[in-house]
Design an enzyme around this catalytic site. Structure first.
Site, PDB file in Angstrom:
ATOM      1  N   ASN A  99       0.806  -1.218   0.000  1.00  0.00           N
ATOM      2  CA  ASN A  99       0.000   0.000   0.000  1.00  0.00           C
ATOM      3  C   ASN A  99       0.844   1.275   0.000  1.00  0.00           C
ATOM      4  O   ASN A  99       0.417   2.296  -0.522  1.00  0.00           O
ATOM      5  CB  ASN A  99      -0.920   0.006   1.224  1.00  0.00           C
ATOM      6  CG  ASN A  99      -1.514   1.370   1.492  1.00  0.00           C
ATOM      7  OD1 ASN A  99      -2.411   1.838   0.782  1.00  0.00           O
ATOM      8  ND2 ASN A  99      -1.003   2.042   2.516  1.00  0.00           N
ATOM      9  N   TYR A 165       3.906   9.603 -10.988  1.00  0.00           N
ATOM     10  CA  TYR A 165       2.922   8.815 -10.235  1.00  0.00           C
ATOM     11  C   TYR A 165       2.142   7.905 -11.175  1.00  0.00           C
ATOM     12  O   TYR A 165       1.952   6.710 -10.896  1.00  0.00           O
ATOM     13  CB  TYR A 165       1.989   9.764  -9.496  1.00  0.00           C
ATOM     14  CG  TYR A 165       0.975   9.090  -8.595  1.00  0.00           C
ATOM     15  CD1 TYR A 165       1.339   8.638  -7.330  1.00  0.00           C
ATOM     16  CD2 TYR A 165      -0.345   8.938  -8.995  1.00  0.00           C
ATOM     17  CE1 TYR A 165       0.403   8.041  -6.494  1.00  0.00           C
ATOM     18  CE2 TYR A 165      -1.281   8.344  -8.172  1.00  0.00           C
ATOM     19  CZ  TYR A 165      -0.901   7.897  -6.917  1.00  0.00           C
ATOM     20  OH  TYR A 165      -1.828   7.300  -6.094  1.00  0.00           O
TER      21      TYR A 165
END
Length: 269
Positions: A99, A165
């Site tokens: 995560n 990203y």
């Protein structure tokens, strides 16, 4: 779905051992709470140990074993040490939730420094590789395991100023699909969740930065962010956590290599 009887509660992850990176806040904390609720023992790992201790306090009512470990995904030795300590404490790991991630810079690509690019990919893509590399061998030895990646819809659609990203999150899709093929013969599954905008501090910062880069108001940036959502809202972290429970449990026993959108409808592919 949860099943209740008068004297007992059936839980989905009873006595499983789950490593959750980035468990100190946001989605990671929500997953830790959901997994503890469903009976899992937890290894909480991140750079911010104080935040992890807050998560430990929040899950205390579930009376599960919890190990808090400092982890820097940019450092291979840090990942190796985390895996070794988790295995020493619990003997095995059933679930790995990759995560942890950073938002990275928000700017046109030609204004992004190579250092910023490398750091974003180091944490968001190479970090999950390192965690898998460290923990998969123990899963292979037991012919059992489950890997859940937290990606993003930004990996599958353009978002202005977010190239590093986006590249990292799309990379996670390819990593997960190929890993599912490699691990399938060993009875180990790998899946990915692609959240859309999730309520919390990070999305507020990203929208503010996008507003600044594009020369628009914060309100307009939020409107643009949500204009493709049929639900016209963000997701609470608990919705992503519930998807992570499903993918880590036997409810999804025939699901591997999947890219599950939890995106308030922004992405449907």
């Amino acid at each position: 779905m949860y099943f209740f009887q008068e004297e007992s509660k059936f839980v989905l992850l009873q006595d499983k051992v789950a490593v959750i990176t980035g468990a100190g806040r946001g989605i990671g904390r929500a997953i830790a709470l959901a997994y503890a609720r469903e009976g899992a023992h937890l290894v909480l790992a991140a750079r911010d140990v104080a935040a992890l201790e807050e998560t430990r306090t929040l899950v205390a009512d579930y009376k599960r074993e919890v190990l808090v470990l400092e982890l820097d995904l940019r450092e291979e030795e840090s990942v190796r040490a985390m895996a070794e300590q988790a295995l020493v404490r619990f003997g095995h790991v059933d679930i790995l939730v990759n995560n942890s991630g950073i938002a990275g810079p928000t700017a046109p690509l030609w204004e992004i420094a190579p250092r910023e690019w490398r750091e974003t990919l180091d944490v968001d893509l190479t970090g999950p590789y390192l965690c898998c590399h460290a923990l998969i061998p123990s899963m292979l030895a037991r012919r059992s395991g489950n890997i859940v990646m937290i990606g993003s819809v930004t990996g599958k659609r353009p978002l202005f100023g977010r190239t590093p990203y986006a590249a990292a999150k799309l990379g996670l899709v390819g990593l997960t699909r190929t890993l599912a093929w490699e691990l399938g013969p060993h009875n180990i599954r790998a899946n990915l969740i692609s959240p859309g905008p999730v309520e919390g501090e990070r999305i507020i910062r990203v929208m503010r930065d996008m507003a600044s880069v594009q020369g628009i108001s914060n309100e307009e940036a939020q409107r643009l962010f949500l204009r493709d959502s049929p639900l016209a809202r963000m997701s609470p972290p608990s919705d992503i956590a519930n998807a992570a429970v499903f993918l880590a449990s036997d409810l999804s026993g025939s699901t591997t290599g999947e890219d599950l959108n939890v995106s308030v409808g922004i992405t449907m592919y």
